[in-house]
Motif scaffolding. Structure first.
Motif, short mmCIF file in Angstrom:
data_model
loop_
_atom_site.label_atom_id
_atom_site.label_comp_id
_atom_site.label_asym_id
_atom_site.label_seq_id
_atom_site.Cartn_x
_atom_site.Cartn_y
_atom_site.Cartn_z
N ARG A 214 5.55 6.39 -12.17
CA ARG A 214 4.59 5.50 -11.52
C ARG A 214 4.21 6.10 -10.17
NH1 ARG A 214 5.76 3.33 -6.87
NH2 ARG A 214 7.32 1.79 -7.46
N MET A 215 2.93 6.03 -9.85
CA MET A 215 2.43 6.62 -8.62
C MET A 215 1.63 5.56 -7.85
SD MET A 215 0.03 9.97 -8.61
CE MET A 215 1.17 11.34 -8.66
N ALA A 216 1.90 5.46 -6.53
CA ALA A 216 1.15 4.51 -5.69
C ALA A 216 0.13 5.29 -4.85
CB ALA A 216 2.11 3.76 -4.78
N ARG A 217 -1.10 4.81 -4.86
CA ARG A 217 -2.14 5.44 -4.06
C ARG A 217 -2.99 4.36 -3.39
NH1 ARG A 217 0.61 9.26 -4.50
NH2 ARG A 217 0.13 11.31 -5.37
N ASN A 218 -3.48 4.67 -2.17
CA ASN A 218 -4.34 3.72 -1.45
C ASN A 218 -5.55 4.44 -0.87
OD1 ASN A 218 -2.77 0.97 -1.22
ND2 ASN A 218 -1.25 2.61 -0.97
N LEU A 219 -6.67 3.73 -0.84
CA LEU A 219 -7.89 4.32 -0.30
C LEU A 219 -7.80 4.35 1.23
CD1 LEU A 219 -10.59 2.58 -2.55
CD2 LEU A 219 -9.35 4.73 -2.93
N ASN A 220 -8.35 5.41 1.78
CA ASN A 220 -8.34 5.59 3.23
C ASN A 220 -9.25 4.54 3.90
OD1 ASN A 220 -7.48 6.80 5.52
ND2 ASN A 220 -8.65 8.70 5.27
N LYS A 221 -8.85 4.07 5.06
CA LYS A 221 -9.68 3.18 5.88
C LYS A 221 -9.97 1.81 5.27
CE LYS A 221 -11.64 7.03 8.33
NZ LYS A 221 -12.73 8.01 8.36
N LEU A 222 -9.18 1.44 4.26
CA LEU A 222 -9.27 0.07 3.73
C LEU A 222 -7.86 -0.52 3.78
CD1 LEU A 222 -11.69 0.48 0.70
CD2 LEU A 222 -11.93 -1.24 2.52
N PRO A 223 -7.73 -1.82 4.20
CA PRO A 223 -6.39 -2.39 4.31
C PRO A 223 -5.69 -2.50 2.94
CG PRO A 223 -8.08 -3.99 4.97
CD PRO A 223 -8.80 -2.75 4.59
N PHE A 224 -4.35 -2.53 2.98
CA PHE A 224 -3.59 -2.75 1.74
C PHE A 224 -4.02 -4.10 1.15
CE2 PHE A 224 -0.38 -0.06 4.14
CZ PHE A 224 -0.64 1.10 3.40
N PRO A 225 -3.89 -4.27 -0.18
CA PRO A 225 -4.44 -5.47 -0.84
C PRO A 225 -4.05 -6.80 -0.19
CG PRO A 225 -3.81 -3.90 -2.51
CD PRO A 225 -3.38 -3.31 -1.18
N HIS A 226 -2.80 -6.99 0.24
CA HIS A 226 -2.38 -8.30 0.78
C HIS A 226 -2.95 -8.56 2.17
CE1 HIS A 226 0.62 -5.52 2.32
NE2 HIS A 226 0.94 -6.40 3.24
N ARG A 227 -3.49 -7.52 2.82
CA ARG A 227 -4.13 -7.68 4.13
C ARG A 227 -5.66 -7.64 4.01
NH1 ARG A 227 -0.65 -6.75 8.64
NH2 ARG A 227 -2.53 -7.23 9.85
N ALA A 228 -6.17 -7.25 2.84
CA ALA A 228 -7.63 -7.10 2.68
C ALA A 228 -8.29 -8.46 2.44
CB ALA A 228 -7.92 -6.18 1.49
N ASN A 229 -9.54 -8.62 2.97
CA ASN A 229 -10.28 -9.84 2.65
C ASN A 229 -11.02 -9.66 1.32
OD1 ASN A 229 -12.69 -8.42 3.10
ND2 ASN A 229 -12.66 -8.94 5.30
N LYS A 230 -11.66 -10.72 0.89
CA LYS A 230 -12.30 -10.69 -0.44
C LYS A 230 -13.27 -9.53 -0.60
CE LYS A 230 -11.92 -15.53 -1.74
NZ LYS A 230 -12.61 -16.74 -2.18
#
Lengths: 349, 349
Positions: free
Chosen positions: A30-46
């Motif tokens: 399993r690999m975790a990846r996140n997009l640059n300059k966007l908050p992690f899902p639990h901190r992101a707004n809709k």
């Protein structure tokens, strides 16, 4: 391909093929990846969650390796659908608990699944039947390369890939292997073995992940730390530990067979008899009994049943699968009766 | 006829025929008689015991009804032989415990057995399959008439027949009926039922008499007092009580079948499955499981097995029977393996 078509396939993790498939059910990376300059899902707004969903979707649909996958937004799935995907080990319980801008991507053979907006923006999983970590690693590495070419992943040279939880930071990689260890359970060595595993910074979980018990003598062993080693070291490390566990289980089985074999034959045969005759049965009892039958097949004690059929039963008897098969919602009591009927029918045929 | 020939016959009490044979296994009448002017066995010296043995033997061998019987002195039997006769309900445990001048007389069909020098000089037993007390009484009455013509029995007009224990004095008669009451056990009414039985001066024992538990839902109900009533009154009295028990069990079975039938089917089918698949099994577990299968046959839930075979198994799986079948002494562990093999073989055929 539609979600309901999956029920006619055998899950990759239950195909019962691959190296050491008598003891190793499946290998998973399993690999975790996140997009640059966007908050992690639990901190992101809709809006941001939507942006994550759209960007990753576009990259996946334009990827060579992933273009034949099924893309499902969680908002379009009902509770049975979600439970169905959890039972097939394609989706986490956490992912299923909320639907907002979440999606799941599944490859035709169920080898690859990708959760979007779970704990991280992307959680990519590659599953292989048997003891096959290197092949799983090669596949996930290729997917990572393809997606990296299309997406800007959050990465710091001194930290590696950034993730919502610090335990995943670095490679973002976790390898896990599902083992069937009935002999180590029966000879009561399992707790000692798991203590050693823990000291080596590995964790052991049950058939359905964190917090689930070691039902049916199944143990999912995974690495705890993703930081401080490169990918090859991590895979090598897991491989080495699992190899030792396989040897211990193999030895324990040999001792049982040369010792009081009749006691083992009795337990295995009784389990098979109960499966063939019960009219009411819970999924937990079924998994325990199937575990014994699987061991019976591995040891040549049971011969008159196909291994593939036993593997298939592990998943067909789960609550959401029973309801998918029947095409309607079933209460717990109705499921226990239906489950027993399916098992009898499959084992009689 | 030799002792070992019995193993090829079905015991009278397990033939599974006769009235109400779904609930009543067998009806038995036992009669105590003592020779005049000779002490009861436990007070008699060797010479007197020998005299009792010789006199009763001569009378039996010259009786029309009993001339085809097998006469066995206990001194000629080994421990397995004795246990074998106890298992077949032809002899009491007490009789088997010492061999001095004791004998056992058995009729060809195992309907009649006579113990010589047990607690009384003569203990005559007549067994009938099903609910058949009157027929048993007619047979024992005829035997009593024949023996009375040849032997001088201890009798006082105001007391009736004299016996070693005052509870048997009077008619010397005890009637008992072996019942299969699984539904009253399952619906937990059995203790209430047995309390009522006790108040009516009846006792309930298990499959193997005094002190044995209610193994396999079998209950042996017998009258406690032989004095103060004539023979017909005693038989009528038992008959009436048993008739009520049969009605209660019949009703309890009907309620179970109209209620949660699936639960009952599950329990019965699992029992059958375990019997067909076990490789190690104790006699107690076997009797419990056979009890469920018997109920399954009575209720039409199990159809693909002969009732006679199930009845036969109740006795073939007993320790001495297993050793007679094998022709050698077997340890408890060896018996558990052998028992399971015989059950599998019989139920597969």
């Amino acid at each position: 391909m539609k979600l309901d078509d999956l029920i006619n396939h055998t899950c990759e993790w239950l195909r019962g093929t691959g190296p050491n498939s008598d003891i190793v059910i499946s290998s998973r990376i399993r690999m975790a990846r996140n997009l640059n300059k966007l908050p992690f899902p639990h901190r992101a707004n809709k809006k941001q969650q939507e942006e994550i969903l759209n960007k990753t979707r576009e990259a996946i649909e334009n990827s060579d390796y992933l273009k034949k996958t099924m893309f499902l937004e969680l908002a379009s799935l009902d509770n049975v659908d979600k439970q169905f995907l959890i039972e097939r080990h394609l989706m986490s319980r956490e992912h299923a608990s909320k639907s907002n801008h979440k999606a799941i991507v599944i490859s035709e053979e169920e080898i690859v699944s990708i959760m979007i907006n779970e704990e991280d923006h992307l959680r990519i999983q590659v599953m292989q039947s048997g003891f096959n970590l290197f092949e799983a690693w090669q596949i996930i590495d290729r997917i990572d390369d393809e997606l990296s070419a299309k997406l800007d992943f959050a990465f710091l040279p001194e930290w590696g890939y950034l993730t919502a939880c610090p335990t995943n930071t670095g490679t973002g990689l976790r390898g896990s292997v599902m083992l069937h260890l009935p002999a180590l359970v029966m000879n009561k060595q399992i707790n000692k073995v798991l203590q050693v595993i823990n000291k080596l910074s590995f964790t052991a979980r049950g058939l359905y992940g964190e917090g689930t018990q070691a039902l049916g003598n199944f143990f999912q062993i995974s690495n705890q730390v993703a930081l401080g080693h490169n990918e090859d070291e991590i895979i090598d490390n897991i491989h080495g530990v699992i190899k030792q566990l396989i040897e211990q289980e193999t030895q324990a089985r040999a001792v049982m067979m040369s010792g009081n074999k009749e006691l083992l034959v009795d337990r295995i045969s009784r389990s098979f008899g109960t499966l063939k005759n019960a009219h009411i049965i819970s999924s937990n009892e079924t998994v325990e009994l199937l575990s014994m039958v699987r061991l019976g097949l591995d040891l040549g004690i049971i011969k008159d049943v196909e291994r593939g059929l036993i593997n298939e039963l592990f998943i067909l008897i789960q609550p959401a699968h029973l309801q998918k098969l029947k095409g309607e919602k079933l209460s717990s009591q109705e499921r226990d009766v239906r489950r027993a009927a399916i098992i009898r029918e499959k084992l009689a045929g």
